[in-house]
Design a protein around this motif. Structure first.
Motif, PDB file in Angstrom:
ATOM      1  N   THR A  41       0.852  -1.172   0.000  1.00  0.00           N
ATOM      2  CA  THR A  41       0.000   0.000   0.000  1.00  0.00           C
ATOM      3  C   THR A  41       0.894   1.229   0.000  1.00  0.00           C
ATOM      4  O   THR A  41       1.724   1.372   0.885  1.00  0.00           O
ATOM      5  CB  THR A  41      -0.886   0.010   1.272  1.00  0.00           C
ATOM      6  OG1 THR A  41      -1.618  -1.200   1.322  1.00  0.00           O
ATOM      7  CG2 THR A  41      -1.812   1.200   1.275  1.00  0.00           C
ATOM      8  N   GLN A  45       0.722   9.867  -0.798  1.00  0.00           N
ATOM      9  CA  GLN A  45       0.095  10.159  -2.091  1.00  0.00           C
ATOM     10  C   GLN A  45      -0.111  11.660  -2.219  1.00  0.00           C
ATOM     11  O   GLN A  45      -0.413  12.342  -1.245  1.00  0.00           O
ATOM     12  CB  GLN A  45      -1.250   9.440  -2.165  1.00  0.00           C
ATOM     13  CG  GLN A  45      -1.976   9.608  -3.467  1.00  0.00           C
ATOM     14  CD  GLN A  45      -3.262   8.801  -3.482  1.00  0.00           C
ATOM     15  OE1 GLN A  45      -3.336   7.740  -2.876  1.00  0.00           O
ATOM     16  NE2 GLN A  45      -4.261   9.301  -4.168  1.00  0.00           N
ATOM     17  N   CYS A  52      -6.792  15.489   2.511  1.00  0.00           N
ATOM     18  CA  CYS A  52      -6.268  14.123   2.606  1.00  0.00           C
ATOM     19  C   CYS A  52      -7.353  13.204   3.165  1.00  0.00           C
ATOM     20  O   CYS A  52      -7.546  12.086   2.696  1.00  0.00           O
ATOM     21  CB  CYS A  52      -5.038  14.091   3.515  1.00  0.00           C
ATOM     22  SG  CYS A  52      -3.635  15.045   2.883  1.00  0.00           S
ATOM     23  N   MET A  57      -7.095   9.349   3.660  1.00  0.00           N
ATOM     24  CA  MET A  57      -5.708   9.473   4.102  1.00  0.00           C
ATOM     25  C   MET A  57      -5.649  10.500   5.222  1.00  0.00           C
ATOM     26  O   MET A  57      -6.690  10.981   5.673  1.00  0.00           O
ATOM     27  CB  MET A  57      -4.812   9.828   2.920  1.00  0.00           C
ATOM     28  CG  MET A  57      -4.829   8.732   1.846  1.00  0.00           C
ATOM     29  SD  MET A  57      -3.617   8.973   0.557  1.00  0.00           S
ATOM     30  CE  MET A  57      -2.209   8.166   1.307  1.00  0.00           C
ATOM     31  N   SER A 133      -0.994   7.600   4.259  1.00  0.00           N
ATOM     32  CA  SER A 133      -2.043   6.594   4.390  1.00  0.00           C
ATOM     33  C   SER A 133      -2.272   6.303   5.861  1.00  0.00           C
ATOM     34  O   SER A 133      -1.415   6.574   6.697  1.00  0.00           O
ATOM     35  CB  SER A 133      -1.673   5.315   3.646  1.00  0.00           C
ATOM     36  OG  SER A 133      -0.621   4.662   4.319  1.00  0.00           O
ATOM     37  N   LYS A 134      -3.424   5.760   6.169  1.00  0.00           N
ATOM     38  CA  LYS A 134      -3.720   5.448   7.570  1.00  0.00           C
ATOM     39  C   LYS A 134      -2.813   4.339   8.078  1.00  0.00           C
ATOM     40  O   LYS A 134      -2.661   4.173   9.272  1.00  0.00           O
ATOM     41  CB  LYS A 134      -5.186   5.088   7.729  1.00  0.00           C
ATOM     42  CG  LYS A 134      -6.060   6.273   7.351  1.00  0.00           C
ATOM     43  CD  LYS A 134      -7.308   6.329   8.117  1.00  0.00           C
ATOM     44  CE  LYS A 134      -8.102   7.519   7.627  1.00  0.00           C
ATOM     45  NZ  LYS A 134      -8.602   8.362   8.628  1.00  0.00           N
TER      46      LYS A 134
END
Length: 166
Positions: A41, A45, A52, A57, A133-134
């Protein structure tokens, strides 16, 4: 002891003899698998408009994480912040400036910039956000403590027996 009997029915190893080693190997394989999935992943980004959070995100709010994200997104290990940027980033609090980690016009060849206290969305004044990203860390986290030394209790990860040829 009957040697003929040992050839027909070899002694069964004690089930706990190699249990701790097996559990360590199993844990290492699980961690390696999880790391591979996490790497699949993209951790960062670029986002041209909105926020986000709109795309699932997170806004990057740490200067060190921002630099790591900028290096990742630009694929440039020498990426740096703008020379005039103050330590810790620009401390503007206006909505007229994009919040977080940004590249001007989304151009990763430009210097990275960081506006941790600004209020603007991605795309304000043509600044594109670099989002985390998380599953990536958007704020630094302490390193996990090392596991305690000692025997692994039976039954914690299932009871397995490793049969070895001796």
């Amino acid at each position: 002891r009957n040697l003929l009997s040992d050839r027909i029915h070899p002694p069964t190893p004690h089930p706990t003899k190699h249990m701790a080693l097996f559990k360590c190997i199993l844990a290492a394989l699980v961690l390696a698998t999880l790391a591979t999935v996490a790497l699949a992943t993209p951790p960062y980004q670029m986002v041209a408009d909105g926020t986000c959070e709109d795309i699932g995100m997170e806004t990057i709010t740490d200067v060190d994480v921002c630099l790591a994200a900028g290096i990742d997104v630009s694929n440039d290990p020498t990426k740096t912040y703008a020379g005039k940027q103050p330590e810790g980033g620009y401390q503007f609090t206006t909505a007229a400036i994009t919040r977080g980690c940004v590249f001007a016009s989304g151009n990763t060849k430009t210097d990275l910039q960081f506006f941790p206290t600004a209020k603007g969305a991605c795309g304000v004044d043509s600044y594109h956000c670099v989002c985390g990203s998380k599953t990536s860390s958007t704020t630094p986290t302490p390193s996990p403590a090392a596991p305690a030394a000692g025997p692994v209790p039976l039954g914690t990860a299932g009871d397995f027996v490793i049969l070895t040829k001796s």
